[in-house]
Motif scaffolding. Structure first.
Motif, mmCIF file in Angstrom:
data_model
loop_
_atom_site.group_PDB
_atom_site.id
_atom_site.type_symbol
_atom_site.label_atom_id
_atom_site.label_comp_id
_atom_site.label_asym_id
_atom_site.label_seq_id
_atom_site.Cartn_x
_atom_site.Cartn_y
_atom_site.Cartn_z
ATOM 1 N N LEU A 126 0.841 -1.196 0.000
ATOM 2 C CA LEU A 126 0.000 0.000 0.000
ATOM 3 C C LEU A 126 0.878 1.249 0.000
ATOM 4 O O LEU A 126 1.757 1.394 0.844
ATOM 5 C CB LEU A 126 -0.903 -0.017 1.234
ATOM 6 N N TYR A 150 -2.725 -5.426 4.301
ATOM 7 C CA TYR A 150 -2.280 -4.242 3.585
ATOM 8 C C TYR A 150 -0.887 -3.869 4.073
ATOM 9 O O TYR A 150 -0.689 -2.871 4.759
ATOM 10 C CB TYR A 150 -3.267 -3.090 3.785
ATOM 11 N N ARG A 185 3.394 -0.956 3.999
ATOM 12 C CA ARG A 185 2.849 0.355 3.669
ATOM 13 C C ARG A 185 4.021 1.307 3.414
ATOM 14 O O ARG A 185 4.998 1.302 4.150
ATOM 15 C CB ARG A 185 1.981 0.871 4.825
#
Length: 173
Positions: free
Chosen positions: A40, A64, A67
């Motif tokens: 992400l 996710y 990041r």
């Protein structure tokens, strides 16, 4: 002799697939529930934008990960907030999504990601969440990314009516 067992074996041969098919479907469904890892890219603005994006991130699963953040060099407050936020979460996974919520800096990042996808180098899913403060009209970033984002989320029903491609989930931050 096999004579009396033959009808039972025939029935068992017919029933066995009926028993195995539901088990195979159940196993496939359980495997399908696993969320694949998604890398992400988060475009952080200053002040309220950073607070909103961190609230959004806190609602996402650990799938996710990792990041990655883009923020202004001069925005030390956002950097501190992001570092604090990330210290609380582990980074383990990978695939690509971009999550942004309105700062102007997200537009060139998203356009760059689109170009990488068009060139076949890297496909990224763009998720744009319009800021909660945008009640009746989109921000400039929203007006641009409405046409390019994969998911365009608004937090007010009036915006959903004006922008049919958008997804209205109610207030999410």
């Amino acid at each position: 002799t096999m004579g009396p067992l033959l009808p039972w074996l025939g029935a068992a041969a017919l029933l066995l697939p009926l028993l195995l098919v539901p088990l195979a479907l159940l196993a496939r469904r359980r495997r399908g529930r696993q969320t694949p890892p998604l890398s992400l890219l988060v475009v952080a603005g200053s002040g309220g934008h950073t607070t909103e994006i961190l609230r959004l991130l806190s609602c996402l699963s650990e799938s996710y990960s990792p990041r990655h953040y883009i923020l202004a060099d001069s925005d030390k407050m956002s950097e501190t907030k992001i570092r604090s936020f990330e210290q609380k979460r582990a980074e383990i996974f990978s695939n690509s999504q971009i999550l942004c919520n309105g700062p102007g800096t997200c537009v060139p990042v998203c356009i760059s990601a689109l170009l990488l996808g068009l060139l076949g180098l890297k496909r990224a899913i763009i998720v744009y969440v319009e800021s909660i403060c945008r009640v009746e009209t989109l921000s400039l970033s929203g007006k641009i990314l409405y046409y390019f984002s994969d998911y365009f989320i608004v937090q007010w029903p009036a915006l959903k009516e004006k922008y049919p491609k958008s997804v209205y989930l109610g207030r999410i931050v």
